[in-house]
Design a protein around this motif. Structure first.
Motif, PDB file in Angstrom:
ATOM      1  N   MET A   1       0.843  -1.199   0.000  1.00  0.00           N
ATOM      2  CA  MET A   1       0.000   0.000   0.000  1.00  0.00           C
ATOM      3  C   MET A   1       0.873   1.241   0.000  1.00  0.00           C
ATOM      4  N   LYS A   2       0.476   2.250  -0.753  1.00  0.00           N
ATOM      5  CA  LYS A   2       1.246   3.485  -0.878  1.00  0.00           C
ATOM      6  C   LYS A   2       0.729   4.543   0.089  1.00  0.00           C
ATOM      7  N   ILE A   3       1.665   5.215   0.800  1.00  0.00           N
ATOM      8  CA  ILE A   3       1.324   6.337   1.685  1.00  0.00           C
ATOM      9  C   ILE A   3       2.179   7.525   1.271  1.00  0.00           C
ATOM     10  N   ASP A   4       1.548   8.643   0.953  1.00  0.00           N
ATOM     11  CA  ASP A   4       2.271   9.851   0.566  1.00  0.00           C
ATOM     12  C   ASP A   4       2.461  10.773   1.765  1.00  0.00           C
ATOM     13  N   VAL A   5       3.700  11.201   1.968  1.00  0.00           N
ATOM     14  CA  VAL A   5       4.005  12.274   2.916  1.00  0.00           C
ATOM     15  C   VAL A   5       4.615  13.389   2.076  1.00  0.00           C
ATOM     16  N   LYS A   6       3.751  14.224   1.542  1.00  0.00           N
ATOM     17  CA  LYS A   6       4.183  15.251   0.592  1.00  0.00           C
ATOM     18  C   LYS A   6       3.592  16.600   0.973  1.00  0.00           C
ATOM     19  N   GLY A   7       4.343  17.655   0.707  1.00  0.00           N
ATOM     20  CA  GLY A   7       3.905  18.987   1.090  1.00  0.00           C
ATOM     21  C   GLY A   7       4.192  19.254   2.559  1.00  0.00           C
ATOM     22  N   LEU A   8       3.429  20.156   3.151  1.00  0.00           N
ATOM     23  CA  LEU A   8       3.628  20.529   4.546  1.00  0.00           C
ATOM     24  C   LEU A   8       3.128  19.443   5.495  1.00  0.00           C
ATOM     25  N   ILE A   9       3.868  19.223   6.565  1.00  0.00           N
ATOM     26  CA  ILE A   9       3.449  18.301   7.617  1.00  0.00           C
ATOM     27  C   ILE A   9       2.714  19.128   8.665  1.00  0.00           C
ATOM     28  N   VAL A  10       1.426  18.847   8.850  1.00  0.00           N
ATOM     29  CA  VAL A  10       0.581  19.710   9.678  1.00  0.00           C
ATOM     30  C   VAL A  10      -0.177  18.894  10.722  1.00  0.00           C
ATOM     31  N   PRO A  11      -0.567  19.533  11.835  1.00  0.00           N
ATOM     32  CA  PRO A  11      -1.402  18.847  12.826  1.00  0.00           C
ATOM     33  C   PRO A  11      -2.769  18.499  12.241  1.00  0.00           C
ATOM     34  N   ASN A  12      -3.402  17.484  12.802  1.00  0.00           N
ATOM     35  CA  ASN A  12      -4.723  17.067  12.314  1.00  0.00           C
ATOM     36  C   ASN A  12      -5.725  18.215  12.318  1.00  0.00           C
ATOM     37  N   ASP A  13      -5.725  19.001  13.390  1.00  0.00           N
ATOM     38  CA  ASP A  13      -6.730  20.057  13.546  1.00  0.00           C
ATOM     39  C   ASP A  13      -6.553  21.196  12.539  1.00  0.00           C
ATOM     40  N   ASP A  14      -5.339  21.352  11.989  1.00  0.00           N
ATOM     41  CA  ASP A  14      -5.069  22.459  11.064  1.00  0.00           C
ATOM     42  C   ASP A  14      -5.204  22.049   9.602  1.00  0.00           C
ATOM     43  N   LYS A  15      -5.308  20.764   9.343  1.00  0.00           N
ATOM     44  CA  LYS A  15      -5.259  20.286   7.955  1.00  0.00           C
ATOM     45  C   LYS A  15      -6.368  20.866   7.087  1.00  0.00           C
ATOM     46  N   GLU A  16      -7.578  21.009   7.644  1.00  0.00           N
ATOM     47  CA  GLU A  16      -8.684  21.494   6.836  1.00  0.00           C
ATOM     48  C   GLU A  16      -8.433  22.902   6.304  1.00  0.00           C
ATOM     49  N   VAL A  17      -7.728  23.715   7.086  1.00  0.00           N
ATOM     50  CA  VAL A  17      -7.435  25.081   6.642  1.00  0.00           C
ATOM     51  C   VAL A  17      -6.493  25.053   5.444  1.00  0.00           C
TER      52      VAL A  17
ATOM     53  N   LEU B   1      -2.426   3.243   7.600  1.00  0.00           N
ATOM     54  CA  LEU B   1      -1.873   2.055   8.255  1.00  0.00           C
ATOM     55  C   LEU B   1      -2.980   1.131   8.751  1.00  0.00           C
ATOM     56  N   GLU B   2      -4.043   1.728   9.249  1.00  0.00           N
ATOM     57  CA  GLU B   2      -5.186   0.917   9.699  1.00  0.00           C
ATOM     58  C   GLU B   2      -5.797   0.168   8.518  1.00  0.00           C
ATOM     59  N   LYS B   3      -5.895   0.854   7.384  1.00  0.00           N
ATOM     60  CA  LYS B   3      -6.441   0.223   6.186  1.00  0.00           C
ATOM     61  C   LYS B   3      -5.515  -0.880   5.673  1.00  0.00           C
ATOM     62  N   ALA B   4      -4.199  -0.655   5.777  1.00  0.00           N
ATOM     63  CA  ALA B   4      -3.225  -1.660   5.317  1.00  0.00           C
ATOM     64  C   ALA B   4      -3.296  -2.932   6.158  1.00  0.00           C
ATOM     65  N   ASN B   5      -3.611  -2.782   7.442  1.00  0.00           N
ATOM     66  CA  ASN B   5      -3.886  -3.926   8.320  1.00  0.00           C
ATOM     67  C   ASN B   5      -2.775  -4.980   8.310  1.00  0.00           C
ATOM     68  N   GLY B   6      -1.545  -4.513   8.484  1.00  0.00           N
ATOM     69  CA  GLY B   6      -0.425  -5.438   8.591  1.00  0.00           C
ATOM     70  C   GLY B   6       0.279  -5.761   7.298  1.00  0.00           C
ATOM     71  N   LYS B   7      -0.295  -5.368   6.168  1.00  0.00           N
ATOM     72  CA  LYS B   7       0.366  -5.588   4.879  1.00  0.00           C
ATOM     73  C   LYS B   7       1.515  -4.591   4.709  1.00  0.00           C
ATOM     74  N   SER B   8       2.431  -4.896   3.822  1.00  0.00           N
ATOM     75  CA  SER B   8       3.573  -4.015   3.575  1.00  0.00           C
ATOM     76  C   SER B   8       3.110  -2.656   3.072  1.00  0.00           C
ATOM     77  N   VAL B   9       3.796  -1.595   3.531  1.00  0.00           N
ATOM     78  CA  VAL B   9       3.470  -0.241   3.076  1.00  0.00           C
ATOM     79  C   VAL B   9       4.724   0.422   2.510  1.00  0.00           C
ATOM     80  N   ASP B  10       4.517   1.264   1.508  1.00  0.00           N
ATOM     81  CA  ASP B  10       5.583   2.067   0.925  1.00  0.00           C
ATOM     82  C   ASP B  10       5.250   3.534   1.154  1.00  0.00           C
ATOM     83  N   VAL B  11       6.143   4.230   1.864  1.00  0.00           N
ATOM     84  CA  VAL B  11       5.936   5.635   2.209  1.00  0.00           C
ATOM     85  C   VAL B  11       6.793   6.499   1.287  1.00  0.00           C
ATOM     86  N   TYR B  12       6.162   7.415   0.575  1.00  0.00           N
ATOM     87  CA  TYR B  12       6.857   8.290  -0.373  1.00  0.00           C
ATOM     88  C   TYR B  12       6.924   9.698   0.205  1.00  0.00           C
ATOM     89  N   ILE B  13       8.145  10.195   0.421  1.00  0.00           N
ATOM     90  CA  ILE B  13       8.351  11.501   1.057  1.00  0.00           C
ATOM     91  C   ILE B  13       8.864  12.519   0.051  1.00  0.00           C
TER      92      ILE B  13
END
Length: 234
Positions: A1-17, A35-47
């Protein structure tokens, strides 16, 4: 499963803004939900991130470290500041054109000399926390890590591998990023709260069907620019 960490890293409460104004962002909830959706399967994080909020980055680092499945991390552009902490959460590689940057934690503070002393002490403790993640990944001494942070150390892909913060250089060039000389700083907390008032009441930013149309976002962006100018003129 692919997870993107791209752009600004922000707190949950500020993301909507940030999302409403069209910023590319990643939050701890984005990672934990994936990660919850991946449920133990391998994940690839792209930064590809210039960093952002330290505590949000630390929460994402912890979630990836604690994940029960395999975690592979790929720097496909830049991993700077808080993003470089996330980079330390698993086995990693970096595109040949990529870069990594580590530096001291920073924050705004005001008050008298006692407040400044307390803020300085808090920043030193935060530096130690970040250094612990770098030390665990690289095997370097705490003193060496802190010196590199003091110097705001930029590393090419080869230098990042030699430093030990990345495990290897990726063999494929297909994710090579477009180079740029700009970065997008986080909005001050006070501006976040003002910008939040520009989002129409009841508007669900996370719902793809409710993405703001051009004119709505353009009007809000103009108001946000006014807020930024007011902040600069303080």
């Amino acid at each position: 499963m692919k997870i993107d960490v791209k752009g600004l890293i922000v707190p949950n409460d500020d993301k909507e803004v940030y999302d409403f104004f069209g910023y590319e962002t990643a939050s701890p909830k984005d990672v934990s939900d994936a990660l919850e959706k991946a449920n133990g399967k391998s994940v690839d994080v792209y930064i590809n991130s210039d960093g952002g909020d330290l505590f949000a980055g630390a929460e994402m680092y912890a979630a990836l470290q604690e994940y029960k499945g395999a975690v592979s991390i790929h720097v496909v552009g830049r991993a700077c500041s808080a993003a470089s902490v996330i980079l330390c959460a698993g086995k990693s590689d970096i595109t040949p054109a990529g870069m990594v940057m580590i530096h001291n934690v920073s924050a705004a503070a005001d008050g008298d000399y006692r407040d400044m002393d307390a803020a300085s002490e808090m920043l030193k403790q935060a530096n130690d926390s970040v250094a612990a993640a770098y030390q665990l990944k690289t095997g370097k001494s705490r003193a060496e890590i802190l010196r590199a942070m003091d110097s705001e150390t930029w590393m090419s892909s080869a230098e990042a591998v030699r430093f030990g913060i990345v495990d290897g250089i990726a063999g494929s060039m297909r994710d090579q990023p477009q180079l740029a000389a700009a970065s997008s700083p986080l909005m001050p907390k006070a501006m976040i709260e003002k910008a939040r008032t520009l989002i129409p009441k009841g508007y669900n930013v996370s719902n793809p069907a409710e993405k703001p149309d051009f004119y709505m976002r353009e009007k809000a962006q103009q108001q946000l620019n006014i807020l930024k100018m007011e902040e600069l003129n303080k």
